[in-house]
Design an enzyme around this catalytic site. Structure first.
Site, mmCIF file in Angstrom:
data_model
loop_
_atom_site.group_PDB
_atom_site.id
_atom_site.type_symbol
_atom_site.label_atom_id
_atom_site.label_comp_id
_atom_site.label_asym_id
_atom_site.label_seq_id
_atom_site.Cartn_x
_atom_site.Cartn_y
_atom_site.Cartn_z
ATOM 1 N N LYS A 74 -11.541 1.549 -2.809
ATOM 2 C CA LYS A 74 -10.502 2.114 -3.672
ATOM 3 C C LYS A 74 -11.027 2.136 -5.121
ATOM 4 C CE LYS A 74 -7.371 0.503 -0.127
ATOM 5 N NZ LYS A 74 -7.455 1.663 0.759
ATOM 6 N N HIS B 217 -5.393 -3.008 -3.096
ATOM 7 C CA HIS B 217 -4.886 -2.051 -4.096
ATOM 8 C C HIS B 217 -4.751 -2.665 -5.483
ATOM 9 C CE1 HIS B 217 -4.048 0.953 -1.024
ATOM 10 N NE2 HIS B 217 -3.742 -0.089 -0.263
ATOM 11 N N SER C 101 0.787 -1.231 0.000
ATOM 12 C CA SER C 101 0.000 0.000 0.000
ATOM 13 C C SER C 101 0.820 1.283 0.000
ATOM 14 C CB SER C 101 -0.958 0.009 1.191
ATOM 15 O OG SER C 101 -0.239 -0.121 2.397
HETATM 16 N N1 PMP Z 1 -5.932 -3.719 3.162
HETATM 17 C C1 PMP Z 1 -5.066 -2.840 2.621
HETATM 18 C C2 PMP Z 1 -3.830 -3.355 1.956
HETATM 19 C C3 PMP Z 1 -5.351 -1.472 2.667
HETATM 20 O O1 PMP Z 1 -4.492 -0.599 2.141
HETATM 21 C C4 PMP Z 1 -6.548 -1.033 3.291
HETATM 22 C C5 PMP Z 1 -6.944 0.436 3.352
HETATM 23 N N2 PMP Z 1 -5.998 1.371 3.166
HETATM 24 C C6 PMP Z 1 -7.391 -1.974 3.848
HETATM 25 C C7 PMP Z 1 -7.054 -3.309 3.765
HETATM 26 C C8 PMP Z 1 -8.648 -1.561 4.555
HETATM 27 O O2 PMP Z 1 -9.633 -1.223 3.666
HETATM 28 P P1 PMP Z 1 -10.886 -0.305 4.036
HETATM 29 O O3 PMP Z 1 -10.526 1.081 3.667
HETATM 30 O O4 PMP Z 1 -11.989 -0.855 3.212
HETATM 31 O O5 PMP Z 1 -11.155 -0.461 5.494
#
Ligand code: PMP
Length: 401
Positions: free
Chosen positions: A243, A212, A184
């Site tokens: 996303k 992502h 991320s």
């Molecule tokens: N997994 C990863 C790799 C993320 O980057 C994120 C959010 N940045 C999440 C899970 C969590 O997702 P959400 O925004 O739907 O809570």
């Protein structure tokens, strides 16, 4: 309030200090749609900090689907999926996600964070092992804290380290290797071919978090396993709708028995209200667009390649990214904040990533592309980045001796 607690809270001074110096970069209120240009404090700002990779959050067909769902179902579900909160569109969305990810079944949660909390905490027991890349997302780490299993961390994408650690584990234990498909902050991909080979060798199960990767890599944006043509080797896929899919919520996809097990074991599903009707309908409409309009993903990659080219040409240190997430290394916490604030003053939004999220020597600006950016927006942002780095005295890679 209790004095000891007051004293403990008073020791947290970092945010206050940054505010006093005018370089506090968080919770910036946006008063427009999340698009390539947003309005902050009445000013137009170019958005290079969004996770809306396909730029669909303001798409008329998706907005219309959300509005129709509100008309039909109202604004909330007033309960958990487990009890009164399951709608027919939740089931429809689960079927669509299963087909999209190439798995027999899927289960949707109210956020991606809750998916990882639920999945990581409920599959393994006391004598089992959760094996994580050191750069896995916080939701994966937090989920493992709710499990009673042992947690093993290996060096980022270091396959020798993973092999060494797997070789030391007891054969009879359950082992789950969990990785982000696209990391991320760094934007690089998990080394899935090597990971699935090691998993086979040591009898481990592979979980990929495709937060992502959906809409970004793989056949029609189906994610990391599809990208590497390893659909059959990845046992469990988790992901988010917040996303590329322009909504809120998340999912886990796997075989039917695993999904049925999680349905009855994942506490973050059972003890939390279900996705709102408009969120579910938005994802369904976004999937329609993803499956029928490949031009969005193509344009995302055109923009990504163009931005990488310009940034490299300017001499920025952008690490090993292979995706629309581009880390621009500053390698100093303080300067990362200053650069972020100066960029916003010049009308460019980027996200600062500093310690403890990354080590201080790896602090960076997270610069992310959307399909809807224009080349001239990208040029403007890179130009302002170059100017600001010079102003603050951050050395770019070409200038380093
Ligand atoms: N997994 C990863 C790799 C993320 O980057 C994120 C959010 N940045 C999440 C899970 C969590 O997702 P959400 O925004 O739907 O809570």
């Amino acid at each position: 309030m209790n004095k000891l607690l007051q004293a403990r809270i008073a020791t947290f001074t970092a945010a206050k200090e940054a505010r006093e110096r005018g370089i506090y970069p968080y919770f910036r209120p946006i008063s427009s749609a999340q698009d390539t240009e947003v309005i902050i404090e009445g000013k137009r700002v170019l958005m290079f900090g969004s996770n809306s990779y396909l730029g669909l959050t303001n798409h008329p067909r998706i907005k219309e689907a959300a509005q129709k769902a509100i008309e039909k179902y109202g604004t909330g579900c007033a309960g958990s999926r487990f009890l009164n909160g399951t709608l027919d569109i939740h089931i429809e969305l689960e079927d669509r996600i299963a087909a999209f990810t190439g798995k027999p079944a899927a289960l949707i949660f109210s956020t991606g964070f809750q998916v990882n909390l639920g999945v990581m905490s409920s599959l393994t027991g006391r004598n089992d092992y959760l094996i994580l890349d050191e750069y896995d997302h916080a939701s994966i780490y937090d989920g493992t804290r709710l499990s009673f299993s042992r947690v093993i961390k290996y060096g980022h994408n270091d396959m020798n380290d993973l092999a060494r650690r797997l070789s030391m584990l007891p054969e009879e234990a359950i082992k789950l290797i969990v990785v982000d498909g696209i990391f991320s902050m760094e934007g690089d991909l998990a080394k899935l071919p090597e990971i699935v080979t090691l998993a086979e060798q040591y009898g481990a199960t592979v979980v990929v978090d495709d937060a992502h990767s959906l809409g970004v890599i793989g056949d029609k944006g189906a994610g990391t396993a599809s990208h590497f043509k390893l659909d059959d080797k990845v046992d469990i896929i988790t992901g988010t709708f917040s996303k590329s899919l322009a909504s809120l919520g998340g999912f886990v996809a796997s075989d039917r028995d695993t999904i049925d097990y999680l349905k009855h074991q994942a506490r973050s599903l059972i003890f939390s209200a279900s996705m709102t009707p408009s969120s579910a309908a938005s994802v369904l409409a976004a999937l329609d667009i993803l499956e029928t309009e490949p031009q969005h993903m193509e344009q995302l990659w055109n923009n990504t390649r163009y931005a990488m080219h310009l940034l490299k040409e300017e001499g920025f240190d952008i690490g090993d990214t292979e995706s629309p997430i581009i880390p621009i290394y500053v390698r100093d916490n303080e300067k990362t904040f200053i650069v972020t604030s100066l960029l916003q003053q010049q009308g460019v939004f980027v996200n600062p990533v500093v310690s403890p999220a990354v080590p201080s020597h790896a602090s960076l600006l997270r610069f992310s592309l959307m399909a809807t950016h224009t080349f001239s927006q990208i040029e403007e942002a890179v130009e302002k980045l170059a100017y600001t780095f010079k102003q603050v005295g951050v050395l770019k890679i070409k200038e380093r001796i």
